[in-house]
Design an enzyme around this catalytic site. Structure first.
Site, mmCIF file in Angstrom:
data_model
loop_
_atom_site.group_PDB
_atom_site.id
_atom_site.type_symbol
_atom_site.label_atom_id
_atom_site.label_comp_id
_atom_site.label_asym_id
_atom_site.label_seq_id
_atom_site.Cartn_x
_atom_site.Cartn_y
_atom_site.Cartn_z
ATOM 1 N N LYS A 76 99.152 13.617 -16.366
ATOM 2 C CA LYS A 76 99.786 14.269 -17.521
ATOM 3 C C LYS A 76 101.276 13.948 -17.532
ATOM 4 C CE LYS A 76 100.068 18.910 -19.621
ATOM 5 N NZ LYS A 76 99.722 20.341 -19.395
ATOM 6 N N SER A 151 97.301 22.386 -23.104
ATOM 7 C CA SER A 151 98.162 21.267 -23.453
ATOM 8 C C SER A 151 97.780 19.955 -22.772
ATOM 9 C CB SER A 151 99.608 21.607 -23.070
ATOM 10 O OG SER A 151 99.752 21.788 -21.665
ATOM 11 N N SER A 175 96.035 25.484 -19.750
ATOM 12 C CA SER A 175 96.226 24.112 -20.232
ATOM 13 C C SER A 175 95.388 23.057 -19.525
ATOM 14 C CB SER A 175 97.707 23.724 -20.124
ATOM 15 O OG SER A 175 98.452 24.412 -21.089
#
Length: 485
Positions: A76, A151, A175
């Site tokens: 990420k 996210s 997330s």
């Protein structure tokens, strides 16, 4: 569901495939699929190929390799990677390349994992759809008209579509687990302190946690074992003193699973029936299902968004255009430089949360909001502590819905925040939780089931998840339909 990591490791060590061939296959998958899904922000082909060649040399010389050696993965883009752009999906960090690796990244480099690139996210981790990215939205492999979740949507979309074997995400309020649920993956949020936060660019320091998104429960355990070590550079780091892979197949007979009835109100019929079917299967395997009272849902979203935004306003104050990152071109003085830089560099959701955070921390409202939220946080922690006096784990839905259409929640922050209602309590209480698929709705979209454990009991929830998955893998894992289009 057989471990993809173990399967690929067997192919590598038996020399049925080389690490370079495997890496090139995944690079090819990204070339074909990423233009449709937008899961990656930055590609690192040269680094990936260099690592693959290193692994092939080790195998050729007869040197032993770890389970993660030569395995293609993604990170990420809010986790620091030395000399690789780390943007947080924000214009304000568009050209930022860290001078160090996050501890979790160092751990994977030590294992010779192959890093394919940096995955898309909601800007600074602020969002539940992966639509709040400066680099555009990430789409769901099961239906590209729907969101991937957020996210960590880029990681979940990449793993689900086989652009990556596994990935590292971060979880501040769901997330990792929410996008894993939407994309039919396994998402593990470790206990706060199990995995070092060193190198995770801070959104909310007291909630943030790095964890894996994988295609099976065993793979999540493999990755957790690699990254859950104590790190002296993170004062909150404790690490785990056991390997989850050693106990993952233990008998679950006698385990007590708590079901909080409040978490099952207002679910769609599909989600309600799939999770209740799963609970019956746990009973068939010898677990005991007990109803528990967990009266916290009215408090969790106000507590989470007050505290998270307060910490965000503090953590993001450093982005001023002076030290690093985006800088406005036209300004008359230092105040205008900072104001214009932040106005140009941050997206609307980030600005909204910074302003909310500044508001609740202001002198006139600190006691009314921030202080009261901290008191309620302790109440939520105590409620979970009481529950775990009587049960080994708690099961809830991961999300009250399956993935929704792109754009549906972009106009309503409240509706977007409500998607996190079952995941944020875990971050508030610093607990571990895993989301695993438990079936599909009428539109063939994945449904996620959340298994919550007591602090530092990742081995317990991985054990429960693995036993359920092992019994139901043919029902809960499907190939995303767009692959066949």
């Amino acid at each position: 569901m057989k471990s993809k990591i173990k399967t690929l490791n067997e192919l590598l060590t038996s020399k049925q495939i080389s690490a370079l061939e495997l890496t090139n296959k995944y690079i090819e998958n990204i070339n074909v699929l990423n233009p449709k899904l937008n899961a990656f922000i930055t590609r690192t082909n040269e680094i990936a190929i260099k690592t693959a060649n290193k692994v092939d040399k080790k195998i050729a010389s007869g040197e032993s390799i770890s389970l993660l050696s030569g395995i293609p993965m993604c990170i990420k883009d809010n986790i620091s990677t030395k000399n690789i752009k780390t943007t947080c999906a924000s214009k304000i960090l568009g050209d930022y390349s860290p001078i160090y690796d996050a501890f979790a990244v160092e751990s994977l480099y030590d294992e010779d994992a192959v890093i394919l690139g940096k995955a898309n996210l909601d800007e600074f981790g602020m969002g539940s759809t992966c639509e709040n990215s400066y680099y555009g939205a990430t789409l769901n492999p099961f239906d590209i008209g729907k969101v991937a979740g957020g996210s960590s949507g880029g990681v979940a979309s990449a793993v689900s579509s086989n652009m990556s074997v596994f990935g590292l995400g971060t979880d501040t309020g769901g997330s990792i687990r929410q996008p894993a649920s939407f994309c039919g993956c396994v998402g593990l949020k470790p206990t706060y302190g199990s995995v070092s936060r060193f190198g995770a660019i801070a959104y909310c320091s007291s909630f943030d946690q790095i964890g894996p998104i994988t295609s099976s429960v065993y793979d999540a355990a493999i990755v957790l074992d690699a990254i859950s070590k104590k790190d002296k550079r993170d004062s909150t780091s404790i690490g785990l003193d056991y390997l989850s892979t050693k106990t993952i197949n233990n008998d679950i007979k006698g385990k007590k699973i708590g079901i909080p009835s409040a978490f099952f109100n207002g679910l769609t019929q599909n989600i309600d029936s799939k999770i209740k079917t799963a609970l019956k299967e746990f009973e068939e395997m010898g677990a005991t299902i007990v109803e528990i009272n967990l009266d916290i849902l009215e408090s969790v979203l106000p507590v989470y968004y007050i505290l998270a935004c307060a910490e965000a306003s503090s953590n993001l104050a450093r982005y001023d255009g002076i030290r690093y990152g985006h800088r406005a071109n036209v300004y008359s003085d230092i105040d205008e430089l900072i104001t214009k830089t932040r106005d140009e560099g941050f997206g609307s959701e980030v600005k909204k949360r910074i302003m909310l955070g500044n508001y609740v921390l202001s002198s006139g409202y600190y006691d009314a909001y921030y202080k009261k939220a901290q008191i309620l946080r302790n109440k939520i922690i105590n409620e979970f502590d009481k529950a775990f006096e009587n049960v080994d784990a708690i099961i809830t839905p991961t999300v009250a819905s399956t993935a929704f259409k792109s754009g549906d929640l972009t106009k309503s922050s409240v509706d977007m925040y409500l998607t996190d209602i079952y995941t944020v309590p875990i971050n508030i209480a610093s607990l571990p939780a895993i989301s695993i698929p438990c079936g599909y709705d009428d539109d063939n979209m994945p449904i996620g089931m959340q298994i919550i454990g007591n602090r530092f009991c990742e081995n317990t929830i991985l054990n429960l998840a693995y036993k359920y998955e092992d019994k139901n893998s043919d029902k809960i894992y499907k190939e995303p339909s767009f692959w066949r289009e």
